[in-house]
Design an enzyme around this catalytic site. Structure first.
Site, PDB file in Angstrom:
ATOM      1  N   SER A 660      19.862  11.142 -13.552  1.00  0.00           N
ATOM      2  CA  SER A 660      19.942  10.949 -15.003  1.00  0.00           C
ATOM      3  C   SER A 660      19.557  12.204 -15.781  1.00  0.00           C
ATOM      4  CB  SER A 660      19.048   9.786 -15.437  1.00  0.00           C
ATOM      5  OG  SER A 660      17.692  10.064 -15.169  1.00  0.00           O
ATOM      6  N   LYS A 703      13.168   5.113 -21.986  1.00  0.00           N
ATOM      7  CA  LYS A 703      13.251   6.560 -22.195  1.00  0.00           C
ATOM      8  C   LYS A 703      13.219   6.921 -23.676  1.00  0.00           C
ATOM      9  CE  LYS A 703      15.741   7.472 -17.887  1.00  0.00           C
ATOM     10  NZ  LYS A 703      17.036   7.841 -17.273  1.00  0.00           N
TER      11      LYS A 703
END
Length: 816
Positions: A660, A703
Site C-alpha cells: 500500500s 489510515k
C-alpha cells in the site's frame, strides 16, 4: 513551470454513509416495535446447506460449518433446529437401556424401547424386586412349605435307614458291627460276642476263623459302598424334588407379581424377552432372595441407589423426551465425554464393574438428533477424531473397543452390545482447519459432505437495514436489555458498516454487535435512562476505544514529543508521508510514516533498504519491483536510467509488509529524480500496477484518521489531506470529526485513479505523461514517450539525459 490548479477533493457526503431505515415505518420508534428475527440475518447460503444436510438421511451427510468466531454459527443452527423438526414426519426416538446378559455377564445387552418407556420400565422392575424381596421369603416361611419339605426329608431318611438296617442285620449275623464314627463315616468292626475283638483275642483265633471274619468284612464293605452310592442318588433326587418344590412355590409368587408387568409391556418384544429371561434367572438364583446372611450377599446387592440385586437393575443409559429431537452441544469433547465410559465401583475392598456402571457420552445423548462440536477441540484431544470417524462409518457405538483404545490395555472386563447410531454431526471451525482436514484426511470428505459457509458481510440496502434492525431487536429481547430508539439503531448499523470497511455492506460478525449492545445497555442503565439512545452507543464506543488504545496513545505521543519525525507542512524533495496500519489482537489504528528516496549515479536499480536488512516482507518487495518496472517504462524506454535509488521507511524498526506504500514510494523517487519538492501536508496511500493505475488497499479509514490525528498534534491547516485510490471511496466510513472538517473545508481527501494524479497533487505540477493510449482489451500501455519539457516527467527525463551524456570519471557505483 506553471502550477496546476488543485483537483477537487471528495465531498463530505462521500466519506460516510448514514443509515436511513427507509423500510421501517415512521411509527416504529424503537426495537420494542420490531419483531425479533428467529434466524441469523444474511446467512441464507449457510442455512440452506444446513436444511439440505438435515433432510438427507443417507450416510455421510454431516456438516462442517465454516466461519470466523463471532459470526453466530451456533446461534443460527440452534435457531433453525428449534424452529424446524428435520427428523420429523414419523421419525421415532428411543430410550436406550443396558441390562444384564444372564447367559454371559461380560456382554451386557441393549434394550431399545420407545422414548420415555425406559424410565417407567426401570421403576416397574424396581417395584417388582422390592415386592419379591419381601414376598419370596414369606412364601418359604410357612407350615405348608415346612410340612412338604419335612415329608421329603422323612422319605429320604426312611430309605437311608431301611438300607442301613438291612446291612446292620446281615453284619450282625456275620459277627460284624456297623457303626458310625464321630466324624460321620461308617465303620465295620468284627465282634467277639458283645465286644469288639482286641488284638490279643483276634490273634487267639485260628487262621481259618480270622480269614472268615476278614472275608465277611470285605463283602460287607462292598455292600456298604453300594448303599452309600445309593444315598448320593437319593440325596440328589431329594435335592431335585426340593428344588422343584421351591420353584413351584417361587413360580406361584412370580406369576402373581409379574403378570401385570408382562401385560403392560406385551407389545414390546425386546422387553417381553428380557422379562422372560429375568423370570428364569430368578428361579435359578432364589438364594439371592432367601439367604439370611447379608454379609455373603453384600456384593450382589451393592448399589448406590436401591436395595435390590444388581443383576436385575435396568441401566437407562439414555432417556428421550418423546417428540423432541435431542440437540447436544459438547463443550469439552474429550474421549469419555463423547463416547461414554464404564465406571469401576469399590465395595468393602472389592473392585467390580458391571452393566449398571456403563455411562453415556454425547453421541449416546444425541442419538436420533444432532451433536454440535468445535472442530479444533476435537482435533486437540487424542483418539477422539478417529473414534468419531469409526462411529460414523459403522453407525454403531461400541463401548468396549473404544475403551480399549484409550486405556491401551486388555483389562476391560465388559464387552457391551453396540448401540445403533443415527446422528448428525455439526463441526464448527475456521477455513484453515477445514483445509487441513480436506488435505490430510481422505475420509473427511466422505463423512462431512455438506459445507455450511458462513458469510462475513452482507449487502447494505434499505431492505437489509430493516432486517438488521430486527436482528438488533432479537439481541435486545434475548438478553432482556433496554430497548434502542431509532437513532441508536441507525448508529449501530453504521458501526456495522464500519466493521465491514464498506459503505455498501454490513458486518455479520454478530458478536461485535451483541457486545456493543451490552455495553450501550450498561451506559444507559448507569445514566438511569429508560432506553438506549445514540449518546449511549457513542459512549460505549468511546469506552471501548479507551480500553484498547494504549499502543495508539504511545505512538501518537511520539509525534507529540518529536521522537518520531514528521512534517505536516513545508515541501521537501524526495520525501513523502505514507500511511500504514498497526494492529494488535483487538484493535487497529493508522499512523503516518515518512518515506525518503535518494539518488546517486548508477545502473538504474531501486534498492529497497527494508528488504536488504530483512525488515521488508515479500509483498512489499513485490510492490517495489512493480514501481521499478513502471519507472523504467516511463523514464528508461530508450536507455538505461543512470541513477540508483535508495528508498526506506524512516524510523521503522520492525517488519514492513504490504504494497500500500508503492504509490508513495514512486512519488518520492520521481521527486528525487526531478528535484521538485513534495507537499508534506498531504499523506498518500495506495498500491499501483505496472501501468501506474491506483489499486485499492485495506484499512483506509484507520489510515486517514491516523494522519488527521497527527495533523491535530502538529497543527491543523486547511490545506492538509490524504490521497487514496478511487476504488477505496466505497470503503470510507470515517469519524464524525473528520467528516465535519471536510464539510467545513478544513481537511481534504482526494481519490485518484492513476499515480500521475498523485504526483500532480503532491507537487502542484503536471506529470506530463505523453503518448498515452489504449492497448489490447482496453489496457493502458506506453509508446515511445516524449514528456513535455515543463512537466515533472520532462524535468526528470532532461536530468537523466544530461547524466547519460556527461558520465563521471568514476562511473562505478558504491557497493552495498
Amino acid at each position: 513551470m506553471s502550477k496546476l490548479p488543485i483537483s477537487s477533493p471528495l465531498s463530505s457526503d462521500q466519506l460516510y454513509r448514514q443509515s436511513t431505515l427507509n423500510n421501517l415505518a415512521p411509527e416504529c420508534k424503537s426495537t420494542k416495535h420490531l419483531t425479533p428475527l428467529d434466524e441469523i440475518v444474511g446467512q441464507e447460503r449457510a442455512q440452506q446447506a444446513v436444511e439440505f444436510a438435515m433432510s438427507m438421511k443417507d450416510k455421510g451427510y454431516n456438516i462442517y460449518a465454516i466461519g470466523r468466531n463471532g459470526l453466530g454459527k451456533r446461534t443460527m443452527v440452534m435457531r433453525y433446529l428449534n424452529r424446524h423438526e428435520p427428523n420429523g414426519h414419523g421419525h421415532t426416538l428411543y430410550d436406550w437401556c443396558y441390562v444384564n446378559n444372564f447367559d454371559e455377564a461380560r456382554t451386557p445387552k441393549v434394550l431399545k424401547v420407545p422414548a420415555g418407556m425406559g424410565t417407567s420400565l426401570k421403576k416397574d422392575v424396581e417395584k417388582l424386586m422390592v415386592r419379591l424381596v419381601k414376598a419370596l421369603p414369606l412364601a418359604f416361611d410357612n407350615e405348608m412349605y415346612y410340612s412338604r419339605a419335612e415329608k421329603l426329608k422323612s422319605l429320604l431318611a426312611g430309605k437311608q435307614e431301611a438300607a442301613l438296617q438291612g446291612l446292620t442285620t446281615e453284619a450282625k449275623e456275620s459277627n460284624v458291627s456297623l457303626t458310625i464314627t464321630p466324624q460321620g463315616s461308617y465303620e465295620l468292626v468284627a465282634m467277639n460276642g458283645e465286644e469288639p475283638y482286641t488284638e490279643e483275642s483276634f490273634a487267639a483265633l485260628t487262621p481259618k476263623e480270622q480269614d472268615q471274619l476278614e472275608t465277611n468284612i470285605t463283602e460287607l464293605e462292598s455292600k456298604l459302598r453300594v448303599i452309600v452310592r445309593q444315598f448320593t442318588v437319593w440325596e440328589e433326587e431329594y435335592t431335585d424334588k426340593q428344588q422343584k418344590q421351591d420353584e413351584v412355590v417361587a413360580q406361584d409368587v412370580l406369576s402373581h407379581l409379574t403378570d401385570e408387568l408382562k401385560e403392560k409391556y406385551s407389545d414390546q418384544t425386546s422387553i417381553k424377552s428380557y422379562l422372560a429371561d429375568m423370570h428364569t434367572d430368578i428361579l435359578d438364583n432364589l438364594d439371592l432372595f432367601l439367604e439370611d446372611n447379608e454379609e455373603q450377599l453384600a456384593l450382589s446387592y451393592a448399589s448406590l441407589a436401591k436395595k435390590m440385586p444388581r443383576r436385575y437393575q435396568i441401566n437407562v443409559l439414555i432417556h428421550q423426551d418423546e417428540g423432541k429431537m435431542p440437540i447436544v452441544i459438547e463443550e469439552t469433547p474429550n474421549y469419555h465425554s463423547i463416547f461414554g465410559y464404564i465406571e469401576n465401583a469399590t465395595f468393602k475392598g472389592t473392585i467390580f464393574s458391571d452393566f449398571s456402571l456403563i455411562r453415556p457420552g454425547s453421541l449416546h445423548k444425541a442419538n436420533g438428533g444432532v451433536l454440535m462440536i468445535d472442530a479444533a477441540k476435537v482435533l486437540e484431544q487424542p483418539y477422539v477424531w478417529d473414534g468419531l470417524k469409526r462411529a460414523l462409518r459403522s453407525r454403531k457405538l461400541s463401548l468396549s473397543s473404544l475403551e480399549r483404545e484409550v486405556t491401551l490395555s486388555g483389562t476391560i472386563s465388559l464387552d457391551p452390545e453396540a448401540i445403533p447410531l443415527d446422528v448428525k454431526i455439526i463441526l464448527f471451525g475456521d477455513y484453515q482447519t477445514y483445509q487441513l482436514l480436506q488435505h490430510y484426511d481422505p475420509e473427511f470428505g466422505e463423512l462431512f459432505r455438506v459445507t455450511a459457509d458462513f458469510e462475513d458481510e452482507m449487502p447494505r440496502t434499505d431492505k437489509s437495514e430493516a432486517q438488521y434492525a430486527q436482528f438488533i431487536s432479537s439481541i435486545v429481547h434475548d438478553n432482556k436489555m433496554l430497548h434502542c430508539d431509532r437513532n441508536a439503531i441507525k448508529r449501530i448499523i453504521e458501526f456495522s458498516s464500519r466493521q465491514a470497511d464498506h459503505q455498501n455492506k454490513l458486518s455479520l460478525h454478530s458478536a461485535d454487535i451483541a457486545n456493543l449492545l451490552r455495553e450501550s445497555n450498561y451506559c444507559a442503565r448507569a445514566a438511569n435512562a429508560n432506553m438506549i439512545r445514540v449518546g449511549h452507543v457513542e459512549q460505549a464506543l468511546h469506552n471501548h476505544e479507551l480500553r484498547v488504545c494504549r499502543l495508539k496513545d504511545n505512538v501518537m505521543q511520539s509525534f507529540v514529543n518529536g521522537t518520531t519525525l514528521i512534517s505536516t507542512q513545508d515541501n521537501v524533495v524526495g520525501q513523502v508521508n505514507a500511511l500504514s496500519v498497526i494492529s494488535t489482537s483487538n484493535h487497529q489504528f493508522g499512523a503516518p510514516n515518512r518515506i525518503t528516496a535518494t539518488t546517486a549515479f548508477g545502473e538504474g536499480k531501486v534498492f529497497d533498504i527494508e528488504r536488504k536488512v530483512d525488515l521488508g516482507g515479500s509483498i512489499h518487495s513485490k510492490g517495489v519491483m512493480i514501481l521499478s518496472a513502471y519507472l523504467a517504462s516511463i523514464l528508461g524506454k530508450t536507455a538505461k536510467i543512470p541513477l540508483t535509488t535508495h528508498i526506506t521507511f524512516e524510523q521503522s524498526y520492525g517488519g514492513v509488509d504490504g504494497d500500500s506504500a508503492s504509490m508513495a514510494e514512486l512519488c518520492a523517487i520521481i521527486s528525487a529524480f526531478s528535484e521538485l519538492p513534495i507537499r508534506q501536508d498531504i499523506a498518500i496511500t495506495g498500491s499501483m500496477n505496472q501501468f501506474g493505475e491506483a489499486q485499492p488497499i485495506g484499512g483506509v479509514n484507520e489510515k486517514i484518521e491516523g494522519f488527521f490525528d497527527v495533523c491535530v498534534i502538529k497543527g491543523r491547516t486547511s490545506t492538509q489531506g490524504v490521497i487514496i485510490p478511487q476504488s477505496n471511496v466505497q470503503n470510507l466510513m470515517l469519524r464524525s470529526d473528520i467528516v465535519d472538517a471536510v464539510k467545513k473545508g478544513q481537511f481534504n481527501i482526494w481519490a485518484i485513479e492513476h499515480v500521475t494524479q498523485a504526483i500532480e497533487i503532491l507537487t502542484g505540477y503536471s506529470a506530463g505523461l505523453a503518448n498515452l493510449h489504449s492497448g489490447v482489451n482496453g489496457t493502458t500501455t506506453m509508446g515511445q514517450l516524449e514528456h513535455p519539457s515543463d512537466s515533472i516527467f520532462g524535468l526528470a527525463q532532461s536530468r537523466l539525459n544530461l547524466l547519460r551524456l556527461d558520465k563521471p570519471s568514476q562511473p562505478e557505483e558504491c557497493k552495498h
